[in-house]
Design an enzyme around this catalytic site. Structure first.
Site, short mmCIF file in Angstrom:
data_model
loop_
_atom_site.label_atom_id
_atom_site.label_comp_id
_atom_site.label_asym_id
_atom_site.label_seq_id
_atom_site.Cartn_x
_atom_site.Cartn_y
_atom_site.Cartn_z
N ASN A 117 0.86 -1.17 0.00
CA ASN A 117 0.00 0.00 0.00
C ASN A 117 0.91 1.23 0.00
OD1 ASN A 117 -1.83 2.03 0.50
ND2 ASN A 117 -2.30 1.38 2.60
N LYS A 158 0.14 4.27 -0.29
CA LYS A 158 -0.50 5.46 0.30
C LYS A 158 -0.25 6.69 -0.60
CE LYS A 158 -0.21 3.26 4.76
NZ LYS A 158 -0.24 3.40 6.20
N HIS A 205 -9.57 1.05 4.46
CA HIS A 205 -8.31 1.24 5.16
C HIS A 205 -8.52 2.19 6.35
CE1 HIS A 205 -4.25 2.59 6.10
NE2 HIS A 205 -3.89 1.41 5.64
N GLU A 258 -7.00 4.66 7.42
CA GLU A 258 -6.88 6.10 7.13
C GLU A 258 -8.15 6.62 6.45
OE1 GLU A 258 -3.05 5.56 5.31
OE2 GLU A 258 -2.37 4.97 7.30
N GLU A 293 -5.68 -5.02 10.24
CA GLU A 293 -4.64 -4.04 10.54
C GLU A 293 -4.97 -3.32 11.84
OE1 GLU A 293 -2.52 -2.74 6.67
OE2 GLU A 293 -4.32 -1.55 6.87
N GLY A 333 2.20 2.16 10.82
CA GLY A 333 3.15 3.27 10.70
C GLY A 333 3.79 3.67 12.01
N SER A 390 3.17 -2.23 10.37
CA SER A 390 4.61 -2.33 10.65
C SER A 390 5.20 -3.71 10.34
CB SER A 390 4.92 -1.90 12.08
OG SER A 390 4.52 -0.55 12.28
P1 PGA Z 1 2.67 0.18 7.67
O1 PGA Z 1 1.23 0.44 6.99
O2 PGA Z 1 3.21 -1.09 7.09
O3 PGA Z 1 3.48 1.40 7.28
O4 PGA Z 1 2.44 0.09 9.15
C1 PGA Z 1 0.33 -0.62 6.74
C2 PGA Z 1 -0.93 -0.08 6.12
O5 PGA Z 1 -1.40 0.99 6.53
O6 PGA Z 1 -1.50 -0.70 5.20
#
Ligand code: PGA
Length: 252
Positions: free
Chosen positions: A10, A12, A96, A98, A168, A174, A214
């Site tokens: 992803n 983003k 997601h 976000e 997630e 993140g 992460s």
């Molecule tokens: P990350 O993000 O691996 O940077 O923690 C995962 C995601 O939001 O899909």
């Protein structure tokens, strides 16, 4: 039943057109011929066509990070499932954290998007996950159950072959704080039980449940080694050729 691992990057709101092409071309070289694992990128919408063209002929698929649930019309700033397909994409990521927490998407909106994406012929990656305060309040499964139950309302058992769940935990996205393999396994197993309750044992056994939050080369093998962890949805570690290559190879 053995499930094929599914690992997706992803991106983003990252990359430029050129750095995205460099990333896609680099990964096409290193992992593009792997067929033991299903692989996909979710680039920014404006680069979808270019990235689809770049990975054509490899085993890497491409998807959008979001879409709207109408076909066309006065929806400034939105893109439809047909547009996503038109660029050459096979997948769409929906729900997601976000989208839920920064942009205020509700379970009901996400459900409308899921239904539309499936009827448009896209494979849906439906992301779910609890906030830290929800986990600390003992509400992890309550939240994930609500997001899955409402997110999949009206999706029948046959259509579930075009759905992947991405678990997630929001506190792990993140932040560098990964769920431990045991924490991931525990929730994945409960999500699988929920799929059995909502559908049947076959759907529960066949549906891939990715872990996201992460995940990186150093922890991927242990997470992917859990019986109910069927892949990963990768943010930060999907943006560097070496990292994503190492992470995918940890799943081989
Ligand atoms: P990350 O993000 O691996 O940077 O923690 C995962 C995601 O939001 O899909």
């Amino acid at each position: 039943m053995s499930r094929k691992l599914f690992i997706a990057g992803n991106w983003k709101m990252n990359t430029t057109l050129q750095s995205g092409l460099d990333l896609a071309n680099g990964l096409k070289e290193t992992i593009g011929s792997i067929d033991e694992i299903e692989l996909a990128f979710f680039p920014p919408a404006v680069y979808l066509k270019s990235i689809c063209d770049a990975v054509a002929g490899s085993n890497i698929g491409v998807g959008a990070q979001n879409m709207y649930f109408e076909d066309s019309g006065a929806f400034t700033g939105e893109i439809s499932g047909a547009m996503v397909k038109d660029t050459g994409c096979k997948y769409v990521l929906l729900g997601h954290s976000e989208r839920r927490h920064v942009f205020g998407e509700t379970d009901e909106m996400i459900n409308r998007k899921v239904l539309k994406a499936l009827s448009d012929g896209l494979h849906v990656v439906l992301a779910v996950g609890e906030l830290l305060e929800e986990r600390e309040a003992g509400k992890t499964m309550e939240v994930n159950e609500r997001q899955i139950r409402i997110g999949l309302e009206g999706v029948d058992a046959a259509a579930m072959s075009n759905v992947t769940i991405a678990y997630e935990p929001v506190w792990a996205i993140g932040t560098g704080k990964t769920a431990s393999p045991e924490q991931a396994q525990e929730t994945h197993a409960k999500i699988r039980q929920l799929l059995e309750k909502l559908y049947n044992a076959d759907v529960a056994a066949a549906t891939r449940i990715q872990y996201g939050g992460s995940m990186k080369p150093s922890n991927a093998a242990e997470l992917l080694g859990q019986p109910d962890v069927d892949g990963g949805l990768i943010g930060g570690a999907s943006l560097k050729v070496e990292d994503f290559t190492a992470l995918v190879k940890a799943g081989l």
